[in-house]
Write a protein that holds these residues in place. Structure first.
Motif, mmCIF file in Angstrom:
data_model
loop_
_atom_site.group_PDB
_atom_site.id
_atom_site.type_symbol
_atom_site.label_atom_id
_atom_site.label_comp_id
_atom_site.label_asym_id
_atom_site.label_seq_id
_atom_site.Cartn_x
_atom_site.Cartn_y
_atom_site.Cartn_z
ATOM 1 N N GLN A 1 0.823 -1.215 0.000
ATOM 2 C CA GLN A 1 0.000 0.000 0.000
ATOM 3 C C GLN A 1 0.853 1.260 0.000
ATOM 4 O O GLN A 1 0.507 2.258 -0.634
ATOM 5 C CB GLN A 1 -0.941 0.011 1.213
ATOM 6 N N TRP B 1 -7.115 1.425 9.739
ATOM 7 C CA TRP B 1 -8.542 1.723 9.864
ATOM 8 C C TRP B 1 -9.002 1.568 11.315
ATOM 9 O O TRP B 1 -10.042 2.100 11.704
ATOM 10 C CB TRP B 1 -9.364 0.809 8.956
ATOM 11 N N ASP C 1 -1.678 -2.195 7.987
ATOM 12 C CA ASP C 1 -1.369 -1.623 6.675
ATOM 13 C C ASP C 1 -2.193 -0.377 6.372
ATOM 14 O O ASP C 1 -1.704 0.560 5.733
ATOM 15 C CB ASP C 1 -1.608 -2.663 5.579
ATOM 16 N N ASN C 2 -3.464 -0.365 6.819
ATOM 17 C CA ASN C 2 -4.338 0.770 6.494
ATOM 18 C C ASN C 2 -4.746 1.615 7.697
ATOM 19 O O ASN C 2 -5.329 2.687 7.524
ATOM 20 C CB ASN C 2 -5.595 0.249 5.784
ATOM 21 N N ARG D 1 -4.038 2.862 -3.439
ATOM 22 C CA ARG D 1 -4.302 2.165 -2.178
ATOM 23 C C ARG D 1 -5.687 1.526 -2.163
ATOM 24 O O ARG D 1 -5.846 0.345 -1.812
ATOM 25 C CB ARG D 1 -4.150 3.138 -1.013
ATOM 26 N N HIS D 2 -6.706 2.275 -2.552
ATOM 27 C CA HIS D 2 -8.085 1.781 -2.430
ATOM 28 C C HIS D 2 -8.379 0.644 -3.411
ATOM 29 O O HIS D 2 -9.056 -0.328 -3.052
ATOM 30 C CB HIS D 2 -9.076 2.922 -2.629
ATOM 31 N N SER E 1 0.500 3.982 -2.860
ATOM 32 C CA SER E 1 0.097 5.335 -2.465
ATOM 33 C C SER E 1 1.099 6.372 -2.960
ATOM 34 O O SER E 1 0.718 7.454 -3.418
ATOM 35 C CB SER E 1 -0.038 5.433 -0.950
ATOM 36 N N ASN F 1 -6.629 -2.422 -1.992
ATOM 37 C CA ASN F 1 -7.291 -2.930 -0.788
ATOM 38 C C ASN F 1 -8.575 -3.685 -1.124
ATOM 39 O O ASN F 1 -8.888 -4.709 -0.512
ATOM 40 C CB ASN F 1 -7.623 -1.768 0.159
#
Length: 463
Positions: free
Chosen positions: A106, A332, A329-330, A118-119, A110, A122
């Motif tokens: 990612q 969230w 990694d993200n 990235r999105h 990015s 993912n």
């Protein structure tokens, strides 16, 4: 029910061993990074066995056998060719991590393509992880009985519960430790199975070698598809990529190389079982029925045991990668072990739910992930290995082509549409789709790079 008792014993034995060796308490470095309580990275044997056992999962073994059954040695070789992904995966990790200094896929995407990179990545990787949970649980159910039967339901729920339990204890560290045990058990069962087959009647090496005489047969076509997809397939597999960030350069790259030949041989062995069954099948027999008649109930118990061990060994790795994807990694969620466990439980619940839906189309959808991954091929060729500065529109175009191609193959092979009329067989249609996706994606990147004057891009991770 009595026929399922020996298989239930296999599940209980593997579960008991897995729970016994799993660490009971780990910190974030162990749960997400696979390190021991003393902060040690996994060694070569651990990393190699974990790589292999997470890629020769139950659906793969069954698919290899089925391809051999229907398409002969070409089908077996075609599926084994996908395991060349370990070699391209090693080349990706060597450049991405050890030369450019990135610690996640990612991060690289990015830097090069912003949020779109990235999105898009993912979305594809999350879908793949969920499909691995679903597909392995589905094979577990099939081994125990017909869909909807009590044996089927109990097996799926039981294996899901056990795999989740020891995964929750130790995350990636538990997965690595149990993978060594499970891979050792799998190799023992595979060796025993090959001993049974070597002494079986009707086995002819010459007949196996001549089982795909027509060079236009679907097996050879699928081999061509595999050789196109292995360039991008490893980057979209989060389990393989995660294993590329756990140890030092020497151990990491060696684990990829050893995993390539070990896993290819294991898959080829199951493919040859399918070839043997196909050559000796009676009219109306499927692969399992033919093998049962040819080998007997004892060897088939070993065959099913290998599938179950493989399924259990893959589930924990998929859950560990899912928690790392969401939490580390993200970001969230906060990077805590508790949040990692919540993500694991969520992925298992959703995957378990999919098993009990009308899953014919869902199982077919799993098979299109290789086509969906092909948006990463031009990323690897132009941006990672080539070092060119490419605009985001090129990436989005390649992504749209790959997802569109995957969707087209899904509806074509399910006979919902018949838009590709030049050829009839689904693998021939897949080859055409893959060539178009790869060519279109590379063209978009070439045009984008030309717009930027083919200048070198910034590739190194920010300090």
């Amino acid at each position: 029910m009595t026929e399922s008792l020996p298989l239930a014993g296999v599940v209980i034995a593997v579960a008991a061993l897995s729970l016994a060796v799993s660490p009971r308490s780990v910190g974030a470095d162990g749960f997400f990074g696979g390190r021991s309580g003393r902060g040690e990275a996994p060694g070569l044997l651990t990393l190699t066995f974990s790589q292999v056992t997470t890629w020769i999962f139950a659906r793969s073994l069954l698919t290899a056998g089925i391809l051999g059954f229907y398409y002969g040695i070409a089908g077996a070789l075609a599926y084994a060719a996908y395991y060349l992904s370990f070699l391209t995966g090693a080349a990706i990790i060597r450049k991405l991590r050890f030369k450019d200094g990135h610690d996640t896929i990612q991060g690289f995407l990015s830097l090069r393509f912003g949020r779109a990179g990235r999105h898009c990545y993912n979305g594809v990787t999350a879908a793949r992880l969920l499909s691995e949970v679903f597909a392995n649980l589905l094979v577990v159910g099939i081994v125990f009985g017909a869909q909807g039967s009590s044996d089927y339901t109990l097996a799926v729920v039981g294996v899901a519960g056990v795999a989740l339990a020891y995964s929750l204890f130790g995350g990636l560290r538990a997965s690595l430790v149990t993978d060594v045990v499970q891979m050792s058990l799998f190799l023992a069962t595979l060796g025993l199975l090959l001993v049974f087959v070597a002494g079986a009647d009707g086995l002819s090496i010459g007949a196996i070698a001549q089982s795909s005489p027509d060079l236009t047969s679907p097996g050879w076509v699928l081999l061509a598809v595999a050789l196109l997809q292995v360039w991008s397939y490893p980057m979209h597999d989060p389990v393989m990529m995660d294993h590329g960030f756990l140890s030092d350069r020497k151990i990491t790259l060696a684990s990829f190389y050893h995993a390539a030949w070990i896993s290819a041989l294991c898959i080829l062995a199951f493919g040859l079982l399918g070839v043997y069954a196909g050559l000796n099948a009676q009219e109306g027999e499927d692969m399992i029925a033919a093998l049962t008649r040819l080998l007997g109930s004892g060897p088939m118990l070993v065959f099913n045991a290998a599938l179950l061990i493989s399924a259990m060994s893959t589930l924990d790795s998929s859950l560990s990668s899912a928690s790392k994807l969401v939490v580390v990694d993200n970001r969230w969620l906060s990077p805590t072990v508790s949040n990692g466990r919540l993500v694991m439980a969520a992925f298992m619940v959703v995957g378990l739910g999919l098993v009990f839906l009308d899953n014919d189309d869902l199982f077919a959808a799993v098979a299109v992930s290789g086509t969906a991954s092909m948006f990463l091929a031009p990323v690897i060729f132009f941006s990672l290995w080539g070092g060119r500065d490419v605009p985001t529109w090129s990436f989005v175009t390649a992504f749209a082509l790959a997802i569109g191609g995957a969707a087209l193959y899904f509806v074509e092979q399910a006979a919902y549409t018949d838009w590709i009329t030049l050829v009839d067989h689904k693998y021939s249609k897949l080859l055409i789709i893959c060539l178009a996706v790869l060519a279109g994606g590379c063209l978009a990147f070439a045009i984008g790079a030309a717009q930027r004057g083919w200048r070198a891009a910034r590739l190194s991770a920010p300090a």
